[in-house]
Design an enzyme around this catalytic site. Sequence first.
Site, PDB file in Angstrom:
ATOM      1  N   ARG A 194       1.204  -5.186 -57.708  1.00 34.77           N
ATOM      2  CA  ARG A 194       2.158  -4.187 -57.215  1.00 34.77           C
ATOM      3  C   ARG A 194       1.656  -3.528 -55.928  1.00 34.77           C
ATOM      4  NH1 ARG A 194       3.531   1.668 -59.425  1.00 34.77           N
ATOM      5  NH2 ARG A 194       5.504   2.017 -58.335  1.00 34.77           N
TER       6      ARG A 194
ATOM      7  N   HIS B 184       3.624  -3.188 -52.365  1.00 36.04           N
ATOM      8  CA  HIS B 184       3.863  -1.925 -51.664  1.00 36.04           C
ATOM      9  C   HIS B 184       3.215  -1.924 -50.284  1.00 36.04           C
ATOM     10  CE1 HIS B 184       5.748   0.963 -54.683  1.00 36.04           C
ATOM     11  NE2 HIS B 184       5.754  -0.202 -55.269  1.00 36.04           N
TER      12      HIS B 184
ATOM     13  N   GLY C 266       4.490  -4.291 -43.025  1.00 42.37           N
ATOM     14  CA  GLY C 266       3.883  -5.597 -43.279  1.00 42.37           C
ATOM     15  C   GLY C 266       2.562  -5.494 -44.021  1.00 42.37           C
TER      16      GLY C 266
ATOM     17  N   ASP D 210      -0.650  -5.006 -43.999  1.00 42.14           N
ATOM     18  CA  ASP D 210      -1.645  -4.511 -43.044  1.00 42.14           C
ATOM     19  C   ASP D 210      -2.561  -3.469 -43.685  1.00 42.14           C
ATOM     20  OD1 ASP D 210       0.052  -2.358 -43.392  1.00 42.14           O
ATOM     21  OD2 ASP D 210       0.054  -1.781 -41.278  1.00 42.14           O
TER      22      ASP D 210
ATOM     23  N   ASN E  55       6.527   8.133 -54.044  1.00 40.88           N
ATOM     24  CA  ASN E  55       6.792   6.771 -54.509  1.00 40.88           C
ATOM     25  C   ASN E  55       5.515   5.976 -54.817  1.00 40.88           C
ATOM     26  OD1 ASN E  55       8.807   5.014 -55.189  1.00 40.88           O
ATOM     27  ND2 ASN E  55       9.337   4.432 -53.096  1.00 40.88           N
TER      28      ASN E  55
ATOM     29  N   PRO F  47      11.842   0.185 -52.869  1.00 39.94           N
ATOM     30  CA  PRO F  47      12.746   0.308 -54.018  1.00 39.94           C
ATOM     31  C   PRO F  47      12.038   0.897 -55.235  1.00 39.94           C
ATOM     32  CG  PRO F  47      12.926  -1.880 -53.026  1.00 39.94           C
ATOM     33  CD  PRO F  47      11.831  -1.156 -52.303  1.00 39.94           C
TER      34      PRO F  47
ATOM     35  N   HIS G  74       7.457  -8.459 -62.882  1.00 38.06           N
ATOM     36  CA  HIS G  74       7.662  -7.488 -63.957  1.00 38.06           C
ATOM     37  C   HIS G  74       7.561  -8.143 -65.341  1.00 38.06           C
ATOM     38  CE1 HIS G  74       9.963  -4.543 -61.065  1.00 38.06           C
ATOM     39  NE2 HIS G  74       8.685  -4.668 -60.773  1.00 38.06           N
TER      40      HIS G  74
END
Length: 330
Positions: free
Chosen positions: A72, A76, A82, A84, A100, A168, A198
Amino acid sequence: MKLHYFFLFLVLVILNLSTTFGLSSVNSLVPSEALLSADHYHGTCPNAEAIISQTVAAWVKKDPTLAPSIIRLHFHDCAIRGCDASILLNNQGGERNAVNSKTLRGFQMIDDIKSQLEKSCPRMVSCADILTAAARDATILAGGPFWEVTFGRKDGKISLASDANSVPHGHENITTLLQFFQTRGLDILDLVALSGSHTIGRSTCYSFIDRLYNFNGTRKPDPSLSYSFLNLLRKRCQGLMNLVYLDVITPRTFDSTYYTNLVKKLGLLSTDQSLFSDSRTAPFVQAFATQPFLFTSQFAVSMVKLGNVQVLTRPNEGEIRVNCNYVNTI
Ligand code: HEM
Ligand SMILES: *[C@@H]1O[C@H](CO)[C@@H](O)[C@H](O)[C@H]1NC(C)=O
Ligand SMILES: *[C@@H]1O[C@H](CO)[C@@H](O)[C@H](O)[C@H]1NC(C)=O
């Protein structure tokens, strides 16, 4: 005679200039990800990949819940600016400290890998490459497919919390998800395949509580949630920060059960279940539910694409961070 040498010198200078120019103009024509390569560290840090995979294995052995968390974390990272390593920067107002990002984990594991690599080959291996390889290794440890990781990403210098909040969070519709993916060069098949991660890992109740009591302002639960699953979740979600497995049937195994769950109204997040209710994505869900090998092979392909999103690979872009938490000071 002296004049001869001068002309020779001049020719050499011009030749040198033209090759430099030639090369850089070729470089600016190829896409950034084409400058990544599997043997990028062969000369400068031949053990990089081994150090990463051994360290990931040691951490995951101690705490298996880190495998999904690291996958995950990679998503993210790549989703914003990108791949990075901008998600790793620990500055105030940065992505990592956004609302988030609250439940992101695995930072210490990346720091451990980085400190070992700094001992073996200082200032050679980027944090973005570490995260990309670690996500692949974590997938394998969870029982998922192998894919070859290419290297040569550099680390970014910018990280903004406001960006991270656009990742999201489970309440979007398929149109919004598709747009988010498309602006990153990922298509509808990538959306469905990558959501398959998931099949492992957990979510806080916070991310789907609306489905249990007041879906979309209706004061009723989400009708696309199985009744028995609804009752189970209501019991498990006495606190908003309680953790629930994303795949209720085989929570720790990387398999295609995530998709068979969707067919049975057992998707945990609203966005998961929407993949089955939307006519654009449902055929892919059906295909992955019935042909597990199709899922694992497409997952590998889509993860390579995810790892290539907006990578910084040109000489004038990014840096090799010394500490993954901070931009270099010198
Ligand atoms: C398609 C859009 C996506 C949405 C809306 C979404 C949303 C979420 C949410 C809400 C959680 C739980 C967060 C929490 O409450 O703690 C979660 C967890 C997770 N996500 Fe996604 N995700 C998406 C795509 C992806 C992608 C592309 C990947 C990887 C390639 C991924 C990998 C994971 C993993 C492995 C977990 C479990 C983390 C853990 O156990 O620590 N997700 N996701
Ligand atoms: C999807 O969500 C966006 C943003 O919230 C909204 O503007 C759009 O109308 C929604 N589309 C559909 C088809 O529900
Ligand atoms: C949520 O409610 C809006 C407006 O009441 C409606 O247009 C939309 O289709 C609903 N979304 C879902 C997923 O039920």
